[in-house]
Design a protein around this motif. Sequence first.
Motif, PDB file in Angstrom:
ATOM      1  N   ASP A  86       5.690  -2.729  -8.197  1.00 34.75           N
ATOM      2  CA  ASP A  86       5.068  -1.499  -8.700  1.00 34.75           C
ATOM      3  C   ASP A  86       5.119  -0.407  -7.635  1.00 34.75           C
ATOM      4  O   ASP A  86       4.122  -0.150  -6.959  1.00 34.75           O
ATOM      5  N   PRO A  87       6.264   0.255  -7.490  1.00 30.75           N
ATOM      6  CA  PRO A  87       6.387   1.306  -6.473  1.00 30.75           C
ATOM      7  C   PRO A  87       5.350   2.415  -6.619  1.00 30.75           C
ATOM      8  O   PRO A  87       4.919   3.007  -5.626  1.00 30.75           O
ATOM      9  N   LEU A  88       4.927   2.677  -7.848  1.00 25.77           N
ATOM     10  CA  LEU A  88       3.963   3.759  -8.074  1.00 25.77           C
ATOM     11  C   LEU A  88       2.588   3.464  -7.494  1.00 25.77           C
ATOM     12  O   LEU A  88       1.746   4.361  -7.413  1.00 25.77           O
ATOM     13  N   CYS A  89       2.360   2.217  -7.091  1.00 24.90           N
ATOM     14  CA  CYS A  89       1.077   1.924  -6.453  1.00 24.90           C
ATOM     15  C   CYS A  89       0.928   2.733  -5.174  1.00 24.90           C
ATOM     16  O   CYS A  89      -0.192   3.023  -4.741  1.00 24.90           O
ATOM     17  N   LEU A  90       2.051   3.118  -4.572  1.00 19.42           N
ATOM     18  CA  LEU A  90       2.011   3.914  -3.344  1.00 19.42           C
ATOM     19  C   LEU A  90       1.509   5.330  -3.595  1.00 19.42           C
ATOM     20  O   LEU A  90       1.172   6.044  -2.649  1.00 19.42           O
ATOM     21  N   CYS A  91       1.469   5.726  -4.854  1.00 22.69           N
ATOM     22  CA  CYS A  91       0.986   7.064  -5.211  1.00 22.69           C
ATOM     23  C   CYS A  91      -0.474   7.040  -5.647  1.00 22.69           C
ATOM     24  O   CYS A  91      -1.061   8.083  -5.937  1.00 22.69           O
ATOM     25  N   ALA A  92      -1.053   5.846  -5.712  1.00 22.82           N
ATOM     26  CA  ALA A  92      -2.428   5.715  -6.200  1.00 22.82           C
ATOM     27  C   ALA A  92      -3.432   6.204  -5.165  1.00 22.82           C
ATOM     28  O   ALA A  92      -3.194   6.139  -3.959  1.00 22.82           O
ATOM     29  N   LYS A  93      -4.570   6.676  -5.661  1.00 25.70           N
ATOM     30  CA  LYS A  93      -5.665   7.069  -4.783  1.00 25.70           C
ATOM     31  C   LYS A  93      -6.495   5.821  -4.487  1.00 25.70           C
ATOM     32  O   LYS A  93      -7.008   5.187  -5.409  1.00 25.70           O
ATOM     33  N   VAL A  94      -6.597   5.483  -3.230  1.00 24.34           N
ATOM     34  CA  VAL A  94      -7.260   4.242  -2.842  1.00 24.34           C
ATOM     35  C   VAL A  94      -8.698   4.188  -3.331  1.00 24.34           C
ATOM     36  O   VAL A  94      -9.114   3.221  -3.987  1.00 24.34           O
ATOM     37  N   GLU A  95      -9.483   5.207  -3.031  1.00 22.77           N
ATOM     38  CA  GLU A  95     -10.908   5.179  -3.355  1.00 22.77           C
ATOM     39  C   GLU A  95     -11.180   5.272  -4.849  1.00 22.77           C
ATOM     40  O   GLU A  95     -12.153   4.713  -5.350  1.00 22.77           O
ATOM     41  N   GLU A  96     -10.313   5.964  -5.578  1.00 24.91           N
ATOM     42  CA  GLU A  96     -10.553   6.168  -7.008  1.00 24.91           C
ATOM     43  C   GLU A  96      -9.919   5.091  -7.886  1.00 24.91           C
ATOM     44  O   GLU A  96     -10.409   4.815  -8.982  1.00 24.91           O
ATOM     45  N   THR A  97      -8.831   4.490  -7.420  1.00 22.66           N
ATOM     46  CA  THR A  97      -8.078   3.572  -8.275  1.00 22.66           C
ATOM     47  C   THR A  97      -8.036   2.141  -7.754  1.00 22.66           C
ATOM     48  O   THR A  97      -8.370   1.199  -8.485  1.00 22.66           O
ATOM     49  N   LEU A  98      -7.627   1.947  -6.520  1.00 20.87           N
ATOM     50  CA  LEU A  98      -7.412   0.594  -6.012  1.00 20.87           C
ATOM     51  C   LEU A  98      -8.693  -0.104  -5.568  1.00 20.87           C
ATOM     52  O   LEU A  98      -8.935  -1.261  -5.931  1.00 20.87           O
ATOM     53  N   ALA A  99      -9.501   0.575  -4.789  1.00 19.96           N
ATOM     54  CA  ALA A  99     -10.737  -0.050  -4.290  1.00 19.96           C
ATOM     55  C   ALA A  99     -11.648  -0.534  -5.419  1.00 19.96           C
ATOM     56  O   ALA A  99     -12.209  -1.638  -5.328  1.00 19.96           O
ATOM     57  N   PRO A 100     -11.813   0.238  -6.511  1.00 24.44           N
ATOM     58  CA  PRO A 100     -12.659  -0.246  -7.606  1.00 24.44           C
ATOM     59  C   PRO A 100     -12.158  -1.542  -8.231  1.00 24.44           C
ATOM     60  O   PRO A 100     -12.959  -2.359  -8.694  1.00 24.44           O
ATOM     61  N   ARG A 101     -10.832  -1.757  -8.248  1.00 22.68           N
ATOM     62  CA  ARG A 101     -10.307  -3.006  -8.811  1.00 22.68           C
ATOM     63  C   ARG A 101     -10.739  -4.195  -7.955  1.00 22.68           C
ATOM     64  O   ARG A 101     -11.059  -5.266  -8.484  1.00 22.68           O
ATOM     65  N   ILE A 102     -10.745  -4.014  -6.651  1.00 23.95           N
ATOM     66  CA  ILE A 102     -11.140  -5.106  -5.759  1.00 23.95           C
ATOM     67  C   ILE A 102     -12.625  -5.405  -5.921  1.00 23.95           C
ATOM     68  O   ILE A 102     -13.041  -6.569  -5.914  1.00 23.95           O
ATOM     69  N   VAL A 103     -13.423  -4.360  -6.088  1.00 24.47           N
ATOM     70  CA  VAL A 103     -14.852  -4.551  -6.347  1.00 24.47           C
ATOM     71  C   VAL A 103     -15.041  -5.315  -7.653  1.00 24.47           C
ATOM     72  O   VAL A 103     -15.879  -6.218  -7.751  1.00 24.47           O
ATOM     73  N   ASP A 104     -14.243  -4.960  -8.661  1.00 26.85           N
ATOM     74  CA  ASP A 104     -14.314  -5.658  -9.953  1.00 26.85           C
ATOM     75  C   ASP A 104     -14.035  -7.149  -9.780  1.00 26.85           C
ATOM     76  O   ASP A 104     -14.741  -7.996 -10.341  1.00 26.85           O
TER      77      ASP A 104
END
Length: 212
Positions: A86-104
């Motif tokens: 998923d190359p587009l993961c590099l365009c994701a906002k960490v605090e808004e998109t990725l970090a919440p998934r880890i909290v989930d």
Amino acid sequence: MHPSASPPSTPSASYLFSLRLLSATASPFAAEDYLVTNCGLSRAQALKASKKISHLKSPSKPDAVLAFLAGLGLSRADVATVVANDPLCLCAKVEETLAPRIVDFSDLGLSRPEIVRLVLVARTNLRSSSLRRNVDFWLQIFGSLDELLRVLKVSNSILSMDIEKVVKPNLALLQGCGISVSKIPYAFWSRMVTISSKPCRKLWHVLMSLEL
């Protein structure tokens, strides 16, 4: 009376010209090289993936994502897997998109090593706000993360399916016909739970012929 403050000086024409010249001559973000050097992709993988992130003007977002993944405990090889999938993961906002998934995932009771294993197979779903709901549902269906991961390695698409409109009706059809979830071959999962009921009925006949 204090003398009035002098107005701010206006930048000279030569100074403005220098800024424009620096901007024009600054090296653009070299996506392909970045993917090889910073993400560990092969040159062939990078050539393909770079097309997805060619709009980036700087490495600021990718740098933040890589730092985030490293902080989770992903190795360089793991990072290469995530980015290649998923190359587009590099365009994701960490605090808004990725970090919440880890909290989930943590809220679902997964340990850090388990979260890393899930991240490696989540692909584009890692950027989806519905991922928690889907992972929670499938954990209940399969009974353990190990079983879920075995299916995801073959049928990753189940994480993006509409649980209420597609998955539950098809599972009800199978179970109503006496087919246990535990006996469905991994290779059949994506077709059994991601298609409408009519094609599912046709596939059901195939499963019945396997004497499940």
